[in-house]
Design a protein around this motif. Structure first.
Motif, PDB file in Angstrom:
ATOM      1  N   ALA A  77       0.838  -1.205   0.000  1.00 20.24           N
ATOM      2  CA  ALA A  77       0.000   0.000   0.000  1.00 20.24           C
ATOM      3  C   ALA A  77       0.873   1.255   0.000  1.00 20.24           C
ATOM      4  O   ALA A  77       0.580   2.219  -0.729  1.00 20.24           O
ATOM      5  CB  ALA A  77      -0.924  -0.007   1.213  1.00 20.24           C
ATOM      6  N   ASN A  78       1.939   1.262   0.805  1.00 17.87           N
ATOM      7  CA  ASN A  78       2.832   2.426   0.828  1.00 17.87           C
ATOM      8  C   ASN A  78       3.521   2.623  -0.511  1.00 17.87           C
ATOM      9  O   ASN A  78       3.676   3.752  -0.974  1.00 17.87           O
ATOM     10  CB  ASN A  78       3.877   2.271   1.942  1.00 17.87           C
ATOM     11  CG  ASN A  78       3.274   2.454   3.308  1.00 17.87           C
ATOM     12  OD1 ASN A  78       2.201   3.044   3.466  1.00 17.87           O
ATOM     13  ND2 ASN A  78       3.957   1.935   4.319  1.00 17.87           N
ATOM     14  N   LEU A  79       3.930   1.539  -1.128  1.00 23.24           N
ATOM     15  CA  LEU A  79       4.573   1.629  -2.429  1.00 23.24           C
ATOM     16  C   LEU A  79       3.595   2.149  -3.487  1.00 23.24           C
ATOM     17  O   LEU A  79       3.942   3.012  -4.309  1.00 23.24           O
ATOM     18  CB  LEU A  79       5.130   0.269  -2.841  1.00 23.24           C
ATOM     19  CG  LEU A  79       5.917   0.219  -4.134  1.00 23.24           C
ATOM     20  CD1 LEU A  79       7.125   1.129  -4.061  1.00 23.24           C
ATOM     21  CD2 LEU A  79       6.345  -1.193  -4.435  1.00 23.24           C
ATOM     22  N   ALA A  80       2.365   1.668  -3.468  1.00 27.64           N
ATOM     23  CA  ALA A  80       1.365   2.136  -4.429  1.00 27.64           C
ATOM     24  C   ALA A  80       1.076   3.620  -4.220  1.00 27.64           C
ATOM     25  O   ALA A  80       0.933   4.376  -5.190  1.00 27.64           O
ATOM     26  CB  ALA A  80       0.081   1.319  -4.278  1.00 27.64           C
ATOM     27  N   ARG A  81       1.009   4.067  -2.950  1.00 23.39           N
ATOM     28  CA  ARG A  81       0.791   5.487  -2.673  1.00 23.39           C
ATOM     29  C   ARG A  81       1.956   6.332  -3.175  1.00 23.39           C
ATOM     30  O   ARG A  81       1.763   7.398  -3.758  1.00 23.39           O
ATOM     31  CB  ARG A  81       0.609   5.700  -1.164  1.00 23.39           C
ATOM     32  CG  ARG A  81      -0.796   6.077  -0.767  1.00 23.39           C
ATOM     33  CD  ARG A  81      -0.927   6.554   0.670  1.00 23.39           C
ATOM     34  NE  ARG A  81      -0.188   5.798   1.674  1.00 23.39           N
ATOM     35  CZ  ARG A  81      -0.590   4.644   2.218  1.00 23.39           C
ATOM     36  NH1 ARG A  81      -1.729   4.110   1.836  1.00 23.39           N
ATOM     37  NH2 ARG A  81       0.130   4.047   3.126  1.00 23.39           N
ATOM     38  N   ALA A  82       3.173   5.861  -2.963  1.00 24.32           N
ATOM     39  CA  ALA A  82       4.351   6.614  -3.417  1.00 24.32           C
ATOM     40  C   ALA A  82       4.376   6.720  -4.938  1.00 24.32           C
ATOM     41  O   ALA A  82       4.722   7.768  -5.489  1.00 24.32           O
ATOM     42  CB  ALA A  82       5.629   5.950  -2.905  1.00 24.32           C
ATOM     43  N   ILE A  83       4.008   5.661  -5.612  1.00 22.98           N
ATOM     44  CA  ILE A  83       3.962   5.695  -7.082  1.00 22.98           C
ATOM     45  C   ILE A  83       2.880   6.650  -7.556  1.00 22.98           C
ATOM     46  O   ILE A  83       3.083   7.425  -8.496  1.00 22.98           O
ATOM     47  CB  ILE A  83       3.756   4.276  -7.646  1.00 22.98           C
ATOM     48  CG1 ILE A  83       5.015   3.437  -7.411  1.00 22.98           C
ATOM     49  CG2 ILE A  83       3.420   4.318  -9.136  1.00 22.98           C
ATOM     50  CD1 ILE A  83       4.855   1.977  -7.753  1.00 22.98           C
TER      51      ILE A  83
END
Length: 148
Positions: A77-83
């Motif tokens: 989820a954090n990676l998707a938000r950062a992207i």
């Protein structure tokens, strides 16, 4: 005199293959896979080595700590938000597109291209050589007067 390879040599190669690439045949290099599979079909010792390597790999995988599913979900989820927050790349400027299109014209650099173009212009505007004068092209060069 013919040289006969010892019978344990294929097993040594097979052992090195297992040590380097593991017991899964899909990870073996294609050039070695066919010979290894033929050895497995004909050798009980090779099959025993493969079974031992598979057991070792299973023990190693079981001993590795597994991440908590919640931690993996949080990381995703954090990676998707950062992207999603990252800006899109800016479109290329007209100058960048032009230099990219002209790059094949100057494969060794623009300095060399400029030098070549300067030489071509100089040769096209210089006076032609006098008939029978081998130094004719040099006569068109402006040379400073001798100060003496």
């Amino acid at each position: 005199m013919t040289h006969v390879l010892p019978t344990h040599r294929p097993l040594d190669r097979f052992t090195r293959l297992l040590d380097a690439h593991g017991p899964e045949p899909s990870r073996w290099p294609a050039r070695d896979r066919a010979a290894a599979e033929a050895l497995l079909a004909n050798s009980a010792a090779a099959r025993a080595l493969l079974a031992e390597a598979r057991a070792l790999e299973a023990r190693l995988v079981a001993a590795l700590p597994q991440p908590a599913p919640e931690a993996v979900a949080r990381l995703q989820a954090n990676l998707a938000r950062a992207i999603a927050r990252s800006p899109l790349p800016a479109p290329a400027s007209a100058w960048t597109r032009l230099t990219a299109r002209l790059r094949p014209a100057a494969p060794i650099g623009w300095g060399a291209f400029a030098a070549m173009a300067t030489c071509a212009l100089w040769l096209s505007f210089s006076a032609g050589p006098a008939v029978g004068d081998p130094l004719g092209p040099l006569q068109a060069l402006p040379i400073a007067e001798d100060p003496l």
